[in-house]
Structure formats: C-alpha cells, structure tokens
Design an enzyme around this catalytic site. Structure first.
Site, PDB file in Angstrom:
ATOM      1  N   ASP A  71      28.671 -20.272  33.063  1.00  0.00           N
ATOM      2  CA  ASP A  71      27.916 -20.918  34.131  1.00  0.00           C
ATOM      3  C   ASP A  71      28.446 -22.348  34.227  1.00  0.00           C
ATOM      4  O   ASP A  71      28.252 -23.159  33.314  1.00  0.00           O
ATOM      5  CB  ASP A  71      26.430 -20.904  33.747  1.00  0.00           C
ATOM      6  N   VAL A  72      29.134 -22.659  35.316  1.00  0.00           N
ATOM      7  CA  VAL A  72      29.806 -23.957  35.398  1.00  0.00           C
ATOM      8  C   VAL A  72      28.834 -25.127  35.590  1.00  0.00           C
ATOM      9  O   VAL A  72      29.246 -26.286  35.560  1.00  0.00           O
ATOM     10  CB  VAL A  72      30.904 -23.991  36.495  1.00  0.00           C
ATOM     11  N   GLY A 126      34.565 -19.441  39.779  1.00  0.00           N
ATOM     12  CA  GLY A 126      33.987 -18.632  40.857  1.00  0.00           C
ATOM     13  C   GLY A 126      34.994 -17.669  41.437  1.00  0.00           C
ATOM     14  O   GLY A 126      35.136 -17.563  42.659  1.00  0.00           O
ATOM     15  N   TYR A 148      23.908 -29.335  50.784  1.00  0.00           N
ATOM     16  CA  TYR A 148      25.290 -28.834  50.728  1.00  0.00           C
ATOM     17  C   TYR A 148      26.279 -29.929  51.164  1.00  0.00           C
ATOM     18  O   TYR A 148      27.296 -30.168  50.501  1.00  0.00           O
ATOM     19  CB  TYR A 148      25.393 -27.607  51.640  1.00  0.00           C
TER      20      TYR A 148
HETATM   21  N1  LIG Z   1      32.926 -19.379  53.074  1.00  0.00           N
HETATM   22  C1  LIG Z   1      32.853 -20.511  53.737  1.00  0.00           C
HETATM   23  O1  LIG Z   1      32.651 -20.539  54.955  1.00  0.00           O
HETATM   24  C2  LIG Z   1      33.050 -21.820  53.013  1.00  0.00           C
HETATM   25  C3  LIG Z   1      33.193 -22.964  53.792  1.00  0.00           C
HETATM   26  C4  LIG Z   1      33.376 -24.191  53.164  1.00  0.00           C
HETATM   27  C5  LIG Z   1      33.420 -24.261  51.782  1.00  0.00           C
HETATM   28  N2  LIG Z   1      33.272 -23.122  51.047  1.00  0.00           N
HETATM   29  C6  LIG Z   1      33.287 -23.284  49.592  1.00  0.00           C
HETATM   30  O2  LIG Z   1      34.238 -22.413  49.019  1.00  0.00           O
HETATM   31  C7  LIG Z   1      33.808 -22.031  47.716  1.00  0.00           C
HETATM   32  C8  LIG Z   1      33.774 -20.511  47.621  1.00  0.00           C
HETATM   33  O3  LIG Z   1      32.859 -20.026  48.585  1.00  0.00           O
HETATM   34  P1  LIG Z   1      32.794 -18.500  49.033  1.00  0.00           P
HETATM   35  O4  LIG Z   1      32.528 -18.488  50.474  1.00  0.00           O
HETATM   36  O5  LIG Z   1      33.930 -17.748  48.478  1.00  0.00           O
HETATM   37  O6  LIG Z   1      31.425 -18.085  48.297  1.00  0.00           O
HETATM   38  P2  LIG Z   1      30.945 -16.700  47.667  1.00  0.00           P
HETATM   39  O7  LIG Z   1      31.664 -15.551  48.279  1.00  0.00           O
HETATM   40  O8  LIG Z   1      29.466 -16.724  47.713  1.00  0.00           O
HETATM   41  O9  LIG Z   1      31.447 -16.824  46.142  1.00  0.00           O
HETATM   42  C9  LIG Z   1      30.922 -17.833  45.324  1.00  0.00           C
HETATM   43  C10 LIG Z   1      31.575 -17.771  43.963  1.00  0.00           C
HETATM   44  O10 LIG Z   1      31.035 -18.872  43.181  1.00  0.00           O
HETATM   45  C11 LIG Z   1      30.645 -18.372  41.914  1.00  0.00           C
HETATM   46  N3  LIG Z   1      29.564 -19.153  41.325  1.00  0.00           N
HETATM   47  C12 LIG Z   1      28.396 -19.567  41.891  1.00  0.00           C
HETATM   48  N4  LIG Z   1      27.644 -20.224  40.991  1.00  0.00           N
HETATM   49  C13 LIG Z   1      28.348 -20.244  39.832  1.00  0.00           C
HETATM   50  C14 LIG Z   1      28.109 -20.759  38.539  1.00  0.00           C
HETATM   51  N5  LIG Z   1      26.978 -21.418  38.251  1.00  0.00           N
HETATM   52  N6  LIG Z   1      29.056 -20.603  37.583  1.00  0.00           N
HETATM   53  C15 LIG Z   1      30.225 -19.943  37.858  1.00  0.00           C
HETATM   54  N7  LIG Z   1      30.497 -19.403  39.060  1.00  0.00           N
HETATM   55  C16 LIG Z   1      29.574 -19.554  40.033  1.00  0.00           C
HETATM   56  C17 LIG Z   1      30.201 -16.932  42.182  1.00  0.00           C
HETATM   57  O11 LIG Z   1      30.266 -16.222  40.951  1.00  0.00           O
HETATM   58  P3  LIG Z   1      29.254 -15.005  40.538  1.00  0.00           P
HETATM   59  O12 LIG Z   1      29.068 -14.184  41.772  1.00  0.00           O
HETATM   60  O13 LIG Z   1      30.011 -14.316  39.439  1.00  0.00           O
HETATM   61  O14 LIG Z   1      27.980 -15.626  40.050  1.00  0.00           O
HETATM   62  C18 LIG Z   1      31.242 -16.486  43.212  1.00  0.00           C
HETATM   63  O15 LIG Z   1      32.404 -16.026  42.572  1.00  0.00           O
HETATM   64  C19 LIG Z   1      32.441 -22.682  47.513  1.00  0.00           C
HETATM   65  O16 LIG Z   1      32.590 -23.897  46.809  1.00  0.00           O
HETATM   66  C20 LIG Z   1      31.973 -22.931  48.924  1.00  0.00           C
HETATM   67  O17 LIG Z   1      31.041 -23.989  49.001  1.00  0.00           O
HETATM   68  C21 LIG Z   1      33.080 -21.910  51.624  1.00  0.00           C
END
Ligand SMILES: NC(=O)c1ccc[n+]([C@@H]2O[C@H](COP(=O)([O-])OP(=O)(O)OC[C@H]3O[C@@H](n4cnc5c(N)ncnc54)[C@H](OP(=O)(O)O)[C@@H]3O)[C@@H](O)[C@H]2O)c1
Length: 270
Positions: free
Chosen positions: A86-87, A35, A178
C-alpha cells in the site's frame, strides 16, 4: 517493422514490435511501477517489460489482475514480478524498496503511477475523501520517491516519472481533492528535479487528460460526454496514448529534460 516510426521510436519500441527481449531498448534496466495491476500503470509495466526491463509491478488490492499480467508476460520470457504494498503506508513502501534492492541491487526507473479519485463538490466532501485522495496521489509519491532516490543517488543515475493530471491545470468541478493532489505532484516534481539533477537523476511528470480506464467508470455520463466533445483530437485517450511518452521520459532520449510535466490530453487543456 523497422523504419516505421523513425530511428528513436523504432529503437525504444524494439521489444514491443519484435518481442525480442534480448535486443530490447530497456534490457537490464530495473523498473518499479506503482499501481501496475490495472489501467495506465498496467500498460506501462507491460510495455517496459516487453522492451526488456526487469519490472517490479506494484499492486495493492487487485491480486487476480496482477497475477494475470505477470503470468502472461512471463510466458513471453519477460522478467516481471508482482510486489504488494500500500503506497500510502511509509513502512510498506520502505519494505517494498528494500525488497527490490535485495533482489536486483538497483532501480533505474521509477513510475509513480498509483492513484484514485473520489469526486464530490467541496461543500459536500467528506474529510475521508479528502485525505484518501491526497494520501494516495501525493503522499505516496513522497514515500516512494524518498526511498528510491536514495538508491538512485548511490547509482548516480535514474529516471523518475510521476503521474499528474489535466485536472491540475483545468479546474474541474467536483475534483478539489484530486486537483490539489495532482497540482502537488507537479510542484513536487519540479522541486525534486532540482535536488536530484546533480546526481544524474531526471524527474519529470506526465499529465493525462481523459483516458479510458476504471477510474472514469463512476464519472457522470453526461459530464463525460460533454468533456469528450471538447477534445480537439475528437476522442477519449487510451492507455497506449500515455505509454509512448512514459517510455520516452524513461529512456536516454530525454536525458536533458528535468522538472517538466507533459500534458497528454488530445488538446483538451489548450
Ligand atoms: N484515467 C484517466 O483519465 C487519468 C487521467 C489523469 C490522470 N490519471 C492518473 O493516472 C494514474 C493511473 O490511473 P488509472 O486511470 O490507470 O486508474 P485505475 O485504472 O483505477 O488504476 C489505479 C491503480 O492504482 C493502484 N492503487 C490505488 N491505490 C493504491 C495504493 N494505496 N497502493 C498501491 N496501489 C494503489 C491500483 O491498484 P489495486 O487495484 O491493486 O489496488 C491500480 O493499479 C493515477 O495516478 C490517475 O490519477 C488517470
């Protein structure tokens, strides 16, 4: 620039401060970041790459975003390339890990970052939203870690960092799927840290609080405002707030830490 943050941090961030890949801390380390096209994963991939690692930046749908990341870093002479998979698909994950090993012969650092959320109250939740969240946030960690751990066990070293969430600790309404997936990541991290410790592999997790990325864009604005008001450090987090902890856990400065989950939430979960 040196001396600004103390020895450990100067050493870790040497590539970042000086864009000097030759002397960078993670030089020759091979890192797989899932991701990596957007948000937190993108920032981690960028930082590891600027700190000298050879980064395989996994993505699924965001081709334009990953291409711009890779091109901008390659222009700075960093070693980074994109790999689509796709993971949630075991076969695609197996192929991705095989491809990395074919190209680089090893994997030193794995960041299991890919994730998404599909919030709704439990009584209204669709089965599809339950399954998609569990598959993307938890099943993916199982697939990627399983294949990568086989490589790391042969090497007798490796660092695995899983992305959990504050949501696993602080039950937030509308996030049953989640929270369950991210709680699963913490339990998985502990069990696997125990299994892999004897092979010189440290498995840990980070649990971000509210971090400004696309994942928050469909969140109710009032609920978000209320949550931000409750953050002791008085602000929403940035992707940079997560990067420092991840680089630390990926480095040798964390060699005696295993099975832990570090909350990075500005104190919201206290
Ligand atoms: N932002 C927050 O507040 C927050 C808080 C707690 C935890 N997190 C965790 O941190 C991590 C990153 O979150 P983020 O906020 O950076 O989210 P984001 O901006 O929505 O980015 C999500 C990333 O995950 C990838 N992804 C989703 N489904 C996938 C799949 N099936 N195979 C491969 N890649 C996939 C997307 O890739 P594509 O776009 O290329 O599909 C994207 O690069 C997540 O695990 C999230 O739960 C985030």
């Amino acid at each position: 620039m040196k001396g600004r943050y103390g020895d450990i941090w100067d050493e870790l961030f040497s590539g970042l401060w000086e864009a000097n890949v030759e002397e960078a801390y993670f030089k020759n380390k091979v890192a797989l970041v899932t991701g990596a096209s957007r948000g937190i994963g993108r920032a981690i991939a960028e930082s590891l790459s600027l700190c000298g690692a050879r980064v395989i930046a996994n993505y699924h749908k965001s081709e334009k975003e990953i291409t711009s990341l890779v091109e901008s870093l390659q222009n700075k002479h960093c070693a980074i390339e994109a790999l689509r998979a796709d993971v949630t698909n075991g076969k695609e994950v197996e192929r991705m890990v095989d491809e990395v090993v074919k190209r680089y012969e090893r994997i030193d650092i794995l960041i299991n970052n890919a994730g998404l959320k599909r919030d709704s109250f439990l009584a209204l939740m669709s089965d599809e939203d339950w399954v998609e969240v569990i598959d993307t946030n938890l099943k993916s960690v199982y697939y990627v870690t399983k294949w990568v751990s086989r490589i790391m066990m042969r090497q007798h070293e490796g660092k695995i960092i899983n992305m959990s969430s504050l949501s696993a600790f602080k039950g937030l309404a509308g996030q049953a799927n989640y929270a369950a997936s991210k709680g699963g990541v913490i339990s998985f991290t502990r069990a696997v840290a125990r299994e892999l410790g004897r092979f010189g592999i440290q498995v840990n997790a980070v649990a971000p609080g509210l971090i400004e990325t696309d994942i928050l864009k469909d969140m109710d604005k009032e609920a978000l405002k209320e949550l931000i008001q409750g953050i002791p450090l008085g602000r929403i987090g940035t992707v940079g707030d997560i990067v420092g902890a991840v680089l630390f856990l990926a480095s040798n400065h964390s060699d005696y830490i295993a099975g832990q989950t570090l909350l990075i939430d500005g104190g919201l979960g206290i």
